[in-house]
Design a protein around this motif. Structure first.
Motif, PDB file in Angstrom:
ATOM      1  N   VAL A  19      -7.497  -0.113  -1.618  1.00 44.80           N
ATOM      2  CA  VAL A  19      -8.370   0.483  -0.608  1.00 44.80           C
ATOM      3  C   VAL A  19      -7.840   0.181   0.791  1.00 44.80           C
ATOM      4  CG1 VAL A  19     -10.673   0.369   0.440  1.00 44.80           C
ATOM      5  CG2 VAL A  19     -10.444   0.524  -2.038  1.00 44.80           C
ATOM      6  N   LEU A  20      -7.402  -1.047   1.000  1.00 42.55           N
ATOM      7  CA  LEU A  20      -6.915  -1.431   2.322  1.00 42.55           C
ATOM      8  C   LEU A  20      -5.546  -0.830   2.634  1.00 42.55           C
ATOM      9  CD1 LEU A  20      -8.007  -5.176   2.360  1.00 42.55           C
ATOM     10  CD2 LEU A  20      -9.146  -3.230   3.445  1.00 42.55           C
ATOM     11  N   VAL A  21      -4.671  -0.771   1.665  1.00 42.16           N
ATOM     12  CA  VAL A  21      -3.313  -0.283   1.900  1.00 42.16           C
ATOM     13  C   VAL A  21      -3.242   1.241   1.906  1.00 42.16           C
ATOM     14  CG1 VAL A  21      -0.980  -0.216   0.907  1.00 42.16           C
ATOM     15  CG2 VAL A  21      -2.205  -2.372   1.079  1.00 42.16           C
ATOM     16  N   GLU A  22      -4.011   1.890   1.038  1.00 41.24           N
ATOM     17  CA  GLU A  22      -3.924   3.343   0.920  1.00 41.24           C
ATOM     18  C   GLU A  22      -4.866   4.081   1.870  1.00 41.24           C
ATOM     19  OE1 GLU A  22      -4.402   4.235  -3.241  1.00 41.24           O
ATOM     20  OE2 GLU A  22      -2.597   3.107  -3.764  1.00 41.24           O
ATOM     21  N   ASN A  23      -5.583   3.366   2.692  1.00 41.30           N
ATOM     22  CA  ASN A  23      -6.498   3.975   3.656  1.00 41.30           C
ATOM     23  C   ASN A  23      -5.683   4.455   4.853  1.00 41.30           C
ATOM     24  OD1 ASN A  23      -8.390   4.478   5.710  1.00 41.30           O
ATOM     25  ND2 ASN A  23      -9.784   2.904   4.931  1.00 41.30           N
ATOM     26  N   GLU A  24      -5.703   5.758   5.115  1.00 38.72           N
ATOM     27  CA  GLU A  24      -4.901   6.321   6.211  1.00 38.72           C
ATOM     28  C   GLU A  24      -5.368   5.834   7.586  1.00 38.72           C
ATOM     29  OE1 GLU A  24      -7.160  10.611   6.696  1.00 38.72           O
ATOM     30  OE2 GLU A  24      -5.529  10.412   5.243  1.00 38.72           O
ATOM     31  N   ASN A  25      -6.573   5.276   7.671  1.00 35.84           N
ATOM     32  CA  ASN A  25      -7.073   4.776   8.949  1.00 35.84           C
ATOM     33  C   ASN A  25      -6.673   3.325   9.219  1.00 35.84           C
ATOM     34  OD1 ASN A  25      -8.522   7.142   9.823  1.00 35.84           O
ATOM     35  ND2 ASN A  25      -9.896   6.730   8.119  1.00 35.84           N
ATOM     36  N   ILE A  26      -5.954   2.759   8.301  1.00 33.65           N
ATOM     37  CA  ILE A  26      -5.468   1.393   8.478  1.00 33.65           C
ATOM     38  C   ILE A  26      -3.969   1.481   8.679  1.00 33.65           C
ATOM     39  CG2 ILE A  26      -5.189  -0.855   7.334  1.00 33.65           C
ATOM     40  CD1 ILE A  26      -7.881  -0.325   5.964  1.00 33.65           C
ATOM     41  N   LYS A  27      -3.454   0.698   9.615  1.00 40.38           N
ATOM     42  CA  LYS A  27      -2.041   0.826   9.968  1.00 40.38           C
ATOM     43  C   LYS A  27      -1.145   0.650   8.756  1.00 40.38           C
ATOM     44  CE  LYS A  27      -0.180  -3.688  11.170  1.00 40.38           C
ATOM     45  NZ  LYS A  27       1.196  -3.661  10.841  1.00 40.38           N
TER      46      LYS A  27
END
Length: 185
Positions: A126-134
Motif C-alpha cells: 500500500v505504501l510503495v504502490e501508492n502513486e501519491n507517495i514518493k
C-alpha cells in the motif's frame, strides 16, 4: 454485536484470565453453551486458538487489502486506517498472549507470524504502490519492508507494549505517521 465476534471476545477474555491453559469446559461455561456444542464450533482447543488468531487479523488485513486498490493521499490513507482499525475488540489482549502462545502452541505461533508477515507485506505494498507517495529507491523499499515487518513482529512477540504502557493501535498508527510524514525537526 454479532455472535461470532462475541465468541472470540469471550475466548480472549478467558485467555486474559487463564492464559493459554484455559480448558474447553471453561470456555463452554463462559459462552453459556454445552461442551458438546462448543465442539461443533471448534473441533479442538488448537482450532479455537487458530480461529481466534484468524478472526483478529481478518479485519485488519482486509482493511489494508481494500486500501491497496485505492489511490489516496498519505493523510487520507492514515485517517482511513485509523477509522477502520479493528478497535471493536482489543487486539492488545491477543498480543499480550503471543509469548504464551509461542511457548505452549508453537504451530499457532507460526500462524501468528505468518499473519504478521502477510499483513506487513500488504502494508508495504500500500505504501510503495501508492502513486501519491514518493517513489522509493530499491534500498529505501527494502529498509521500509524490514522496518514494518520487524516492528510488527517485535510488538507481537515481546512485552514491549505492556512494559511501555502502549496500545497496539496507537503504536502502529504512530509508525505509519512517521513513515508517511517523516520526523519533523
Amino acid at each position: 454485536m454479532d455472535k461470532k465476534r462475541e465468541i472470540y471476545e469471550k475466548i480472549i477474555d478467558l485467555m486474559e484470565k487463564k492464559g493459554t491453559k484455559f480448558t474447553t469446559a471453561e470456555l463452554a461455561s463462559e459462552l453459556k453453551i454445552s461442551k458438546r456444542t462448543l465442539y461443533t464450533l471448534f473441533p479442538s482447543k488448537v482450532a479455537i486458538i487458530n480461529e481466534t488468531i484468524d478472526f483478529f487479523f481478518y479485519e485488519f488485513r482486509d482493511s489494508w487489502q481494500a486500501a491497496l486498490g485505492r489511490r489516496i493521499s498519505p493523510s487520507e490513507l492514515l485517517k482511513c486506517q485509523w477509522n477502520i482499525f479493528p478497535d471493536t475488540y482489543d487486539i492488545d489482549k491477543l498480543i499480550k498472549f503471543a509469548v504464551k502462545i509461542r511457548t505452549d502452541y508453537p504451530e499457532q505461533w507460526n500462524k501468528l507470524q505468518a499473519n504478521l508477515d502477510e499483513l506487513s507485506e500488504l502494508i508495504y505494498k500500500v505504501l510503495v504502490e501508492n502513486e501519491n507517495i514518493k517513489e522509493l529507491t530499491n534500498t529505501e523499499k527494502k529498509v521500509l519492508q524490514m522496518l514494518i515487518q520487524q516492528t510488527l513482529v517485535h510488538l507481537l512477540g515481546e512485552n514491549y507494549l505492556e512494559e511501555n504502557r502502549l496500545n497496539f493501535k496507537e503504536t502502529v498508527m504512530s509508525l505509519f505517521r512517521m513513515i508517511l510524514f517523516g520526523i519533523k525537526y
